[in-house]
Write a protein that holds these residues in place. Structure first.
Motif, PDB file in Angstrom:
ATOM      1  N   ILE A 194     -17.709  -8.411 -15.007  1.00 31.12           N
ATOM      2  CA  ILE A 194     -17.321  -9.789 -14.921  1.00 31.12           C
ATOM      3  C   ILE A 194     -16.966 -10.303 -16.233  1.00 31.12           C
ATOM      4  N   ALA A 226     -13.495  -9.781 -17.303  1.00 29.15           N
ATOM      5  CA  ALA A 226     -12.418 -10.480 -16.530  1.00 29.15           C
ATOM      6  C   ALA A 226     -12.463 -11.931 -16.890  1.00 29.15           C
ATOM      7  N   ARG A 248     -10.773 -12.634 -20.070  1.00 28.01           N
ATOM      8  CA  ARG A 248      -9.261 -12.505 -20.011  1.00 28.01           C
ATOM      9  C   ARG A 248      -8.774 -13.630 -19.262  1.00 28.01           C
ATOM     10  N   ALA A 249      -9.236 -14.016 -18.122  1.00 30.05           N
ATOM     11  CA  ALA A 249      -8.857 -15.257 -17.356  1.00 30.05           C
ATOM     12  C   ALA A 249      -8.785 -16.261 -18.371  1.00 30.05           C
ATOM     13  N   THR A 285     -18.688  -3.260 -10.275  1.00 30.12           N
ATOM     14  CA  THR A 285     -19.110  -3.289 -11.655  1.00 30.12           C
ATOM     15  C   THR A 285     -20.141  -2.072 -11.846  1.00 30.12           C
ATOM     16  N   ALA A 336     -14.085  -8.149  -9.862  1.00 40.32           N
ATOM     17  CA  ALA A 336     -14.521  -8.797 -11.029  1.00 40.32           C
ATOM     18  C   ALA A 336     -13.526 -10.089 -11.164  1.00 40.32           C
ATOM     19  N   THR A 337     -12.303  -9.685 -11.102  1.00 39.17           N
ATOM     20  CA  THR A 337     -11.289 -10.946 -11.035  1.00 39.17           C
ATOM     21  C   THR A 337     -11.548 -11.783 -10.471  1.00 39.17           C
ATOM     22  N   ALA A 367     -13.770 -13.999 -12.014  1.00 36.52           N
ATOM     23  CA  ALA A 367     -13.291 -14.893 -13.093  1.00 36.52           C
ATOM     24  C   ALA A 367     -12.431 -16.002 -12.636  1.00 36.52           C
ATOM     25  N   ASP A 368     -11.703 -15.822 -11.610  1.00 34.35           N
ATOM     26  CA  ASP A 368     -11.017 -16.788 -11.082  1.00 34.35           C
ATOM     27  C   ASP A 368     -11.667 -18.139 -10.593  1.00 34.35           C
TER      28      ASP A 368
END
Length: 247
Positions: free
Chosen positions: A10, A13, A16-17, A182, A208-209, A212-213
């Motif tokens: 997580i 992610a 990156r987000a 994960t 995980a995304t 993250a979102d």
């Protein structure tokens, strides 16, 4: 922004987000090679400033050193994501050692408390602190006493800090992931499959995304009227918490 536990799952992610949105990111984790590679990726792909910092969430001096670098490296701070956490091996409460108990509480609760307090001092124009809790904060599970307690306390810490800091423009919110694909959750997923238990009403594992979102949304101005809440991202798991297996 600062994200802890940024070496995998997580945390990666989330980093990156935010980088995708153009945010400069300080990456903190015990594994320096992993976050160094991630920092290189973020700089190359998104053109942001990405700073890897080796930090041990269980060590006070390491946390102090981490926060001392924030103003030097980022110039300021507007978002902190307390993502780092530990899932101890399953053990009945009476068999836990002091070391096992202390480690879970230090990493899952004390470190987020300390980092949030130090971050708040740097948020002169307001900011957002996001704590990564768990659905385990809301219902007991055999063998996970230290984890359950630490995550439940983190949810309450989120509420207390939100109450104390709201008037100063600092929002404190949380997320409560359920079964997410994960490394940390892999043992739970194997145990669930072994005993043929339902995952959740949506009958799938989260990505995980997807966490993250949600974190990125909570940090944005679109969530500007939210504070003190911890939002589940669990495929409806909490809807059936405590139900008999298979129901």
């Amino acid at each position: 922004m600062l994200v802890t536990g940024a070496s995998r799952g997580i945390g990666v992610a989330i980093a990156r987000a935010f980088a995708e949105q153009g945010a400069d990111v300080m990456l903190a984790a015990r594994s320096l090679p992993a976050i160094t590679d991630l920092a290189t990726e973020l700089r190359s792909q998104y053109g942001v400033r990405a700073v890897p910092v080796q930090a041990d969430m269980a060590d006070r001096e390491s946390l102090q050193s981490l926060m001392a670098r924030v103003p030097k490296e980022l110039g300021g701070l507007d978002v902190v994501v307390n993502n780092a956490g530990i899932l101890p091996k399953a053990e009945r409460a009476e068999n836990l050692s002091w070391g096992d108990w202390d480690e879970a509480l230090h990493i899952n609760l004390s470190a987020p408390w300390y980092l949030a307090c130090r971050a708040k001092e740097l948020m002169t124009d307001g900011g957002v602190i996001i704590n990564n809790a768990s659905t385990a904060a809301y219902f007991p599970a055999r063998g996970l006493a230290a984890y359950n307690v630490s995550k439940a306390a983190l949810v309450m810490l989120t509420r207390v800090l939100a109450l104390e800091w709201a008037a100063e423009g600092v929002r404190v919110v949380g997320v409560a992931p359920g079964k997410i694909q994960t490394d940390l959750v892999e043992p739970v997923l194997r145990w669930t499959a072994k005993h043929d238990l339902p995952l959740n009403p949506m009958r799938r594992i989260g990505a995980a995304t997807e966490v993250a979102d949600l974190v990125a949304f909570l940090a944005s101005e679109k969530a500007g009227y939210l504070t003190g809440v911890t939002v589940p991202v669990d495929g409806g798991e909490l809807l059936t918490a405590g139900a008999e297996p298979g129901r």
